[in-house]
Design a protein around this motif. Sequence first.
Motif, PDB file in Angstrom:
ATOM      1  N   ASP A  21      -8.384  -9.842   4.847  1.00 65.31           N
ATOM      2  CA  ASP A  21      -8.539  -8.414   5.110  1.00 65.31           C
ATOM      3  C   ASP A  21      -7.579  -7.955   6.208  1.00 65.31           C
ATOM      4  OD1 ASP A  21     -10.515  -8.192   3.173  1.00 65.31           O
ATOM      5  OD2 ASP A  21     -12.166  -8.391   4.617  1.00 65.31           O
ATOM      6  N   GLU A  22      -7.372  -8.800   7.200  1.00 66.25           N
ATOM      7  CA  GLU A  22      -6.456  -8.468   8.296  1.00 66.25           C
ATOM      8  C   GLU A  22      -5.022  -8.308   7.778  1.00 66.25           C
ATOM      9  OE1 GLU A  22      -8.603 -11.152   8.450  1.00 66.25           O
ATOM     10  OE2 GLU A  22     -10.089 -10.146   9.706  1.00 66.25           O
ATOM     11  N   GLN A  23      -4.611  -9.185   6.867  1.00 64.08           N
ATOM     12  CA  GLN A  23      -3.266  -9.086   6.297  1.00 64.08           C
ATOM     13  C   GLN A  23      -3.117  -7.808   5.482  1.00 64.08           C
ATOM     14  OE1 GLN A  23      -3.342 -12.839   4.257  1.00 64.08           O
ATOM     15  NE2 GLN A  23      -1.902 -13.765   5.714  1.00 64.08           N
ATOM     16  N   ILE A  24      -4.146  -7.463   4.730  1.00 65.72           N
ATOM     17  CA  ILE A  24      -4.092  -6.231   3.935  1.00 65.72           C
ATOM     18  C   ILE A  24      -3.907  -5.039   4.858  1.00 65.72           C
ATOM     19  CG2 ILE A  24      -5.449  -4.679   2.472  1.00 65.72           C
ATOM     20  CD1 ILE A  24      -6.693  -7.243   1.218  1.00 65.72           C
ATOM     21  N   ALA A  25      -4.683  -4.971   5.914  1.00 67.31           N
ATOM     22  CA  ALA A  25      -4.574  -3.855   6.858  1.00 67.31           C
ATOM     23  C   ALA A  25      -3.195  -3.814   7.508  1.00 67.31           C
ATOM     24  CB  ALA A  25      -5.666  -3.955   7.914  1.00 67.31           C
ATOM     25  N   GLU A  26      -2.704  -4.968   7.928  1.00 71.15           N
ATOM     26  CA  GLU A  26      -1.393  -5.021   8.617  1.00 71.15           C
ATOM     27  C   GLU A  26      -0.256  -4.650   7.676  1.00 71.15           C
ATOM     28  OE1 GLU A  26       2.376  -6.821   9.278  1.00 71.15           O
ATOM     29  OE2 GLU A  26       0.912  -8.078   8.277  1.00 71.15           O
ATOM     30  N   ARG A  27      -0.268  -5.170   6.460  1.00 70.76           N
ATOM     31  CA  ARG A  27       0.829  -4.920   5.530  1.00 70.76           C
ATOM     32  C   ARG A  27       0.825  -3.490   5.005  1.00 70.76           C
ATOM     33  NH1 ARG A  27       1.023  -9.822   6.582  1.00 70.76           N
ATOM     34  NH2 ARG A  27       1.708 -11.638   5.469  1.00 70.76           N
ATOM     35  N   LEU A  84       6.820 -12.495  -1.198  1.00 66.25           N
ATOM     36  CA  LEU A  84       5.984 -12.296  -2.381  1.00 66.25           C
ATOM     37  C   LEU A  84       4.569 -11.876  -1.984  1.00 66.25           C
ATOM     38  CD1 LEU A  84       7.071 -15.317  -4.602  1.00 66.25           C
ATOM     39  CD2 LEU A  84       7.441 -12.896  -5.099  1.00 66.25           C
ATOM     40  N   HIS A  85       4.051 -12.496  -0.956  1.00 65.83           N
ATOM     41  CA  HIS A  85       2.712 -12.185  -0.465  1.00 65.83           C
ATOM     42  C   HIS A  85       2.647 -10.731  -0.010  1.00 65.83           C
ATOM     43  CE1 HIS A  85      -0.810 -12.789   2.287  1.00 65.83           C
ATOM     44  NE2 HIS A  85      -1.184 -13.562   1.281  1.00 65.83           N
ATOM     45  N   LYS A  86       3.601 -10.333   0.829  1.00 67.23           N
ATOM     46  CA  LYS A  86       3.626  -8.952   1.311  1.00 67.23           C
ATOM     47  C   LYS A  86       3.827  -7.971   0.173  1.00 67.23           C
ATOM     48  CE  LYS A  86       5.154  -9.637   6.060  1.00 67.23           C
ATOM     49  NZ  LYS A  86       6.161  -9.303   7.067  1.00 67.23           N
ATOM     50  N   ALA A  87       4.742  -8.290  -0.724  1.00 70.55           N
ATOM     51  CA  ALA A  87       5.039  -7.387  -1.839  1.00 70.55           C
ATOM     52  C   ALA A  87       3.814  -7.176  -2.719  1.00 70.55           C
ATOM     53  CB  ALA A  87       6.200  -7.928  -2.665  1.00 70.55           C
ATOM     54  N   GLY A  88       3.061  -8.241  -2.976  1.00 75.44           N
ATOM     55  CA  GLY A  88       1.867  -8.122  -3.804  1.00 75.44           C
ATOM     56  C   GLY A  88       0.824  -7.216  -3.181  1.00 75.44           C
ATOM     57  N   ILE A  89       0.586  -7.399  -1.894  1.00 70.79           N
ATOM     58  CA  ILE A  89      -0.383  -6.562  -1.186  1.00 70.79           C
ATOM     59  C   ILE A  89       0.071  -5.106  -1.186  1.00 70.79           C
ATOM     60  CG2 ILE A  89      -1.372  -6.064   1.095  1.00 70.79           C
ATOM     61  CD1 ILE A  89      -1.329  -9.131   1.586  1.00 70.79           C
ATOM     62  N   ARG A  90       1.334  -4.893  -0.891  1.00 68.29           N
ATOM     63  CA  ARG A  90       1.848  -3.531  -0.802  1.00 68.29           C
ATOM     64  C   ARG A  90       1.879  -2.838  -2.163  1.00 68.29           C
ATOM     65  NH1 ARG A  90       6.508  -5.378   3.521  1.00 68.29           N
ATOM     66  NH2 ARG A  90       5.209  -5.107   5.371  1.00 68.29           N
TER      67      ARG A  90
END
Length: 101
Positions: A21-27, A84-90
């Motif tokens: 959840d923290e990564q989702i919020a940050e990204r 890839l991780h960031k792109a997927g979330i964004r």
Amino acid sequence: MHAVGSDVKLAADKLLDAITDEQIAERNASDPHAWANESFAISEAAETGYCTFHGKSCDPPDGGSVTIDGAYLAKSDVIIRERLHKAGIRLAHLLDSVLAD
């Protein structure tokens, strides 16, 4: 495929399982302009080998191109996975925004 393996579904599942959840919020706190600047900063980093600085100019390597071979992919594995991780979330956030009722 080197960074994530040949099984695309397994790779996607691993990336999804690693999201917090923290990564989702940050990204999702930044905009596409910031995302482009992140990628540009990576391309300018000496370890990527995309260019060599001459003063303020970042010029292509000798020969004018970057060779994407096994050694390059092995060296870039962490960066590839992170992007890839960031792109997927964004992308998920953008699609949710556009397709929300």
